[in-house]
Design a protein around this motif. Structure first.
Motif, PDB file in Angstrom:
ATOM      1  N   ALA A 291     -42.461 -28.708 -22.580  1.00 17.70           N
ATOM      2  CA  ALA A 291     -42.293 -27.154 -22.661  1.00 17.70           C
ATOM      3  C   ALA A 291     -41.065 -26.522 -22.228  1.00 17.70           C
ATOM      4  CB  ALA A 291     -43.612 -26.483 -22.288  1.00 17.70           C
ATOM      5  N   THR A 292     -40.122 -27.323 -22.038  1.00 15.69           N
ATOM      6  CA  THR A 292     -38.806 -26.959 -21.553  1.00 15.69           C
ATOM      7  C   THR A 292     -37.747 -27.060 -22.592  1.00 15.69           C
ATOM      8  OG1 THR A 292     -39.504 -27.543 -19.465  1.00 15.69           O
ATOM      9  CG2 THR A 292     -37.221 -27.136 -19.484  1.00 15.69           C
ATOM     10  N   ALA A 293     -36.936 -25.977 -22.651  1.00 19.56           N
ATOM     11  CA  ALA A 293     -35.593 -26.174 -23.517  1.00 19.56           C
ATOM     12  C   ALA A 293     -34.372 -26.425 -22.897  1.00 19.56           C
ATOM     13  CB  ALA A 293     -35.547 -25.192 -24.341  1.00 19.56           C
ATOM     14  N   TYR A 294     -33.528 -27.508 -23.417  1.00 17.57           N
ATOM     15  CA  TYR A 294     -32.322 -27.679 -22.851  1.00 17.57           C
ATOM     16  C   TYR A 294     -31.247 -27.397 -23.679  1.00 17.57           C
ATOM     17  CZ  TYR A 294     -35.516 -30.500 -19.591  1.00 17.57           C
ATOM     18  OH  TYR A 294     -36.480 -30.713 -18.882  1.00 17.57           O
ATOM     19  N   ASN A 295     -29.896 -26.935 -22.967  1.00 19.39           N
ATOM     20  CA  ASN A 295     -28.776 -26.448 -23.711  1.00 19.39           C
ATOM     21  C   ASN A 295     -27.846 -27.695 -23.237  1.00 19.39           C
ATOM     22  OD1 ASN A 295     -26.860 -25.257 -25.180  1.00 19.39           O
ATOM     23  ND2 ASN A 295     -26.572 -23.680 -23.606  1.00 19.39           N
ATOM     24  N   PHE A 296     -27.398 -28.616 -24.104  1.00 23.67           N
ATOM     25  CA  PHE A 296     -26.479 -29.686 -23.881  1.00 23.67           C
ATOM     26  C   PHE A 296     -25.144 -29.198 -24.681  1.00 23.67           C
ATOM     27  CE2 PHE A 296     -29.353 -33.806 -23.514  1.00 23.67           C
ATOM     28  CZ  PHE A 296     -29.973 -33.153 -22.467  1.00 23.67           C
ATOM     29  N   ILE A 297     -24.332 -29.133 -23.766  1.00 22.49           N
ATOM     30  CA  ILE A 297     -22.781 -28.778 -24.351  1.00 22.49           C
ATOM     31  C   ILE A 297     -21.797 -29.760 -24.085  1.00 22.49           C
ATOM     32  CG2 ILE A 297     -21.021 -27.282 -24.096  1.00 22.49           C
ATOM     33  CD1 ILE A 297     -23.012 -24.972 -23.393  1.00 22.49           C
ATOM     34  N   VAL A 298     -21.212 -30.517 -24.973  1.00 17.36           N
ATOM     35  CA  VAL A 298     -19.887 -31.358 -24.981  1.00 17.36           C
ATOM     36  C   VAL A 298     -18.646 -30.685 -25.085  1.00 17.36           C
ATOM     37  CG1 VAL A 298     -18.846 -33.464 -25.741  1.00 17.36           C
ATOM     38  CG2 VAL A 298     -21.336 -33.458 -25.510  1.00 17.36           C
ATOM     39  N   THR A 304      -7.269 -33.628 -22.453  1.00 16.88           N
ATOM     40  CA  THR A 304      -8.034 -33.727 -21.384  1.00 16.88           C
ATOM     41  C   THR A 304      -9.579 -34.666 -21.407  1.00 16.88           C
ATOM     42  OG1 THR A 304      -9.652 -31.782 -22.540  1.00 16.88           O
ATOM     43  CG2 THR A 304      -7.707 -31.069 -21.316  1.00 16.88           C
ATOM     44  N   GLU A 305     -10.145 -34.876 -20.459  1.00 21.27           N
ATOM     45  CA  GLU A 305     -11.440 -35.579 -20.278  1.00 21.27           C
ATOM     46  C   GLU A 305     -12.573 -34.847 -21.168  1.00 21.27           C
ATOM     47  OE1 GLU A 305     -13.439 -39.196 -19.283  1.00 21.27           O
ATOM     48  OE2 GLU A 305     -11.374 -38.698 -19.447  1.00 21.27           O
ATOM     49  N   ILE A 306     -13.141 -35.689 -21.462  1.00 17.48           N
ATOM     50  CA  ILE A 306     -14.600 -35.231 -22.247  1.00 17.48           C
ATOM     51  C   ILE A 306     -15.359 -34.633 -21.054  1.00 17.48           C
ATOM     52  CG2 ILE A 306     -16.524 -35.551 -23.839  1.00 17.48           C
ATOM     53  CD1 ILE A 306     -15.037 -37.789 -25.007  1.00 17.48           C
ATOM     54  N   GLN A 307     -16.213 -33.314 -21.365  1.00 13.82           N
ATOM     55  CA  GLN A 307     -16.907 -32.828 -20.250  1.00 13.82           C
ATOM     56  C   GLN A 307     -18.383 -32.755 -20.518  1.00 13.82           C
ATOM     57  OE1 GLN A 307     -15.837 -32.443 -16.860  1.00 13.82           O
ATOM     58  NE2 GLN A 307     -14.064 -33.459 -17.564  1.00 13.82           N
ATOM     59  N   PHE A 308     -19.350 -32.790 -20.055  1.00 19.41           N
ATOM     60  CA  PHE A 308     -20.620 -32.486 -20.437  1.00 19.41           C
ATOM     61  C   PHE A 308     -21.570 -31.766 -19.384  1.00 19.41           C
ATOM     62  CE2 PHE A 308     -25.168 -33.677 -20.488  1.00 19.41           C
ATOM     63  CZ  PHE A 308     -25.668 -33.346 -21.697  1.00 19.41           C
ATOM     64  N   THR A 309     -22.055 -30.774 -20.007  1.00 18.64           N
ATOM     65  CA  THR A 309     -23.035 -30.191 -19.368  1.00 18.64           C
ATOM     66  C   THR A 309     -24.546 -30.066 -19.662  1.00 18.64           C
ATOM     67  OG1 THR A 309     -22.483 -27.819 -20.172  1.00 18.64           O
ATOM     68  CG2 THR A 309     -21.081 -28.675 -17.969  1.00 18.64           C
ATOM     69  N   ALA A 310     -25.509 -30.052 -18.801  1.00 20.76           N
ATOM     70  CA  ALA A 310     -26.648 -29.839 -19.341  1.00 20.76           C
ATOM     71  C   ALA A 310     -27.415 -28.594 -18.624  1.00 20.76           C
ATOM     72  CB  ALA A 310     -27.869 -30.979 -19.204  1.00 20.76           C
ATOM     73  N   GLU A 311     -27.859 -27.578 -19.384  1.00 22.51           N
ATOM     74  CA  GLU A 311     -28.581 -26.521 -18.577  1.00 22.51           C
ATOM     75  C   GLU A 311     -29.980 -26.410 -19.155  1.00 22.51           C
ATOM     76  OE1 GLU A 311     -27.716 -21.741 -18.452  1.00 22.51           O
ATOM     77  OE2 GLU A 311     -26.564 -22.784 -19.870  1.00 22.51           O
ATOM     78  N   GLU A 312     -30.979 -26.048 -18.164  1.00 26.17           N
ATOM     79  CA  GLU A 312     -32.270 -25.641 -18.474  1.00 26.17           C
ATOM     80  C   GLU A 312     -32.233 -24.612 -19.166  1.00 26.17           C
ATOM     81  OE1 GLU A 312     -36.500 -25.753 -16.021  1.00 26.17           O
ATOM     82  OE2 GLU A 312     -35.407 -27.561 -15.815  1.00 26.17           O
ATOM     83  N   MET A 313     -33.198 -24.226 -19.962  1.00 23.47           N
ATOM     84  CA  MET A 313     -33.585 -22.989 -20.505  1.00 23.47           C
ATOM     85  C   MET A 313     -35.058 -22.534 -20.755  1.00 23.47           C
ATOM     86  SD  MET A 313     -30.206 -22.152 -21.261  1.00 23.47           S
ATOM     87  CE  MET A 313     -30.592 -20.669 -22.374  1.00 23.47           C
ATOM     88  N   PRO A 314     -35.534 -22.106 -19.650  1.00 23.99           N
ATOM     89  CA  PRO A 314     -36.843 -21.711 -19.541  1.00 23.99           C
ATOM     90  C   PRO A 314     -37.421 -20.902 -20.655  1.00 23.99           C
ATOM     91  CG  PRO A 314     -35.635 -20.936 -17.726  1.00 23.99           C
ATOM     92  CD  PRO A 314     -34.734 -21.596 -18.303  1.00 23.99           C
ATOM     93  N   ASP A 315     -36.399 -19.966 -21.216  1.00 20.49           N
ATOM     94  CA  ASP A 315     -36.905 -19.164 -22.021  1.00 20.49           C
ATOM     95  C   ASP A 315     -37.698 -19.524 -23.069  1.00 20.49           C
ATOM     96  OD1 ASP A 315     -35.868 -17.073 -20.582  1.00 20.49           O
ATOM     97  OD2 ASP A 315     -33.885 -17.033 -21.604  1.00 20.49           O
TER      98      ASP A 315
END
Length: 328
Positions: A291-298, A304-315
């Motif tokens: 029941a949790t949503a995640y925002n994955f951004i590449v 430049t180097e490839i960057q990655f972030t993962a953010e939890e989206m409780p909404d």
């Protein structure tokens, strides 16, 4: 004597009709409605984006109900559908109507299976209610479930209302080109993008609210994209997964250049693997939560180097669609 007998028969018939009419009036039909997702009571819940195979505000308009009275089955996967009106329209049950019995004990199980592509088996208990649900992930089919019990039923009985709970995890995947927006002669073309190390199937224990994943893992391919130079996020795909896995991300892309804005040539290739997309806690990979949503951004950029972030989206559980608009 004959007249007396006829009169007695007529009185008996009248009494029988009166008794039958009284029973019909007293019988209250078992009805279903007010189905929400994760306790969303906002007006937005009428078009709740929480339940959707696309996450774009598709309303929860249908579910299947199982029911038993005093351990005897009365509903076996009957479809309950909402009317076409956006707000306030009634829910309608298909199949034979059932009526409340005063003092009886009831148990109802509601199941929402998206396009019905995920549930591969339902194992019933002695009362014909789902005991376990076997689910095979396809990335697009949601799964919701709720159990409602009514002990010692008493009039007025009211409507059976399910407050569904998400049983899966949701990932919104995005790609961002960090190359200067003025450098319009460069672009990225994704040749391969996928979520890795996700559970392929699992068994859900309805009464104990517990997942037991199978050992088999699989990858989920993401949409290939062409990303032009600009500080813009491109929403690729929403993926619904079985919770509990330490999911990863793999990206491969071509860097293309052009002199005339029409003909593009591959000048370089880039690829990157993020084995544990959610990060680590005390040397242990974090896993997807239910029941949790995640925002994955590449993030990709020329030079430049490839960057990655993962953010939890409780909404995701709020029914307000906040997580569904962030990548538009």
């Amino acid at each position: 004597m004959k007249k007396i007998i006829l009169a007695a028969m007529a009185f008996a018939a009248l009494a029988a009709c009166t008794k039958e009419t009284t029973v019909d009036v007293a019988r209250e039909e078992i009805t279903f409605g007010n189905a929400f997702v994760d306790n969303s009571t906002k007006a937005d819940a009428a078009t709740d984006p929480s339940y959707s195979t696309t996450g774009k505000g598709v309303a929860l308009t249908q579910f299947n109900v199982y029911g038993a009275v005093n351990g005897v089955n009365i509903f076996n996967g009957n479809t309950v559908s909402k009317g076409e009106a956006a707000y306030g329209s009634a829910w309608t049950l298909t199949g034979t109507k059932q009526y409340w019995i005063a003092g009886a004990d009831y148990k109802f199980v509601g199941v929402v299976d998206g396009t019905k592509g995920g549930v591969t088996a339902i194992t019933p208990d002695a009362a014909g209610l789902p005991e376990t649900i076997t689910y095979t992930a396809d990335g697009a089919t949601d799964l919701l479930c709720d159990v409602v019990t009514v002990d010692d039923a008493a009039s007025p009985y009211g409507v059976v209302a399910f407050n569904y709970t998400h049983l899966l995890s949701k990932i919104n995947f995005a790609v961002k080109n960090t190359t200067d927006a003025s450098a319009t002669n460069y672009r990225f073309v994704l040749t391969s993008a996928k979520l890795t190390n996700a559970y392929e199937s699992a068994v859900y224990d309805v009464n104990n609210d517990k997942w037991t994943p199978a050992a088999t893992m699989r990858d989920f391919a993401l949409e290939n994209l062409t990303i032009n130079s600009a500080a813009t996020q491109y929403h690729s795909q929403e993926v619904l997964l079985i919770p509990g896995s330490a999911v990863g991300v793999y990206i491969a892309a071509n860097i293309e250049a052009t002199d005339n804005g029409t003909d593009w040539t591959v000048v370089s290739t880039v690829e990157k693997t993020f084995a544990n997309a959610l990060g680590m806690v005390d040397s242990t990979p974090k896993t997807l939560e239910r029941a949790t949503a995640y925002n994955f951004i590449v993030e990709l950029g020329v030079g430049t180097e490839i960057q990655f972030t993962a953010e939890e989206m409780p909404d995701w559980t709020d029914g307000d669609g906040a997580d569904d608009t962030i990548l538009q």
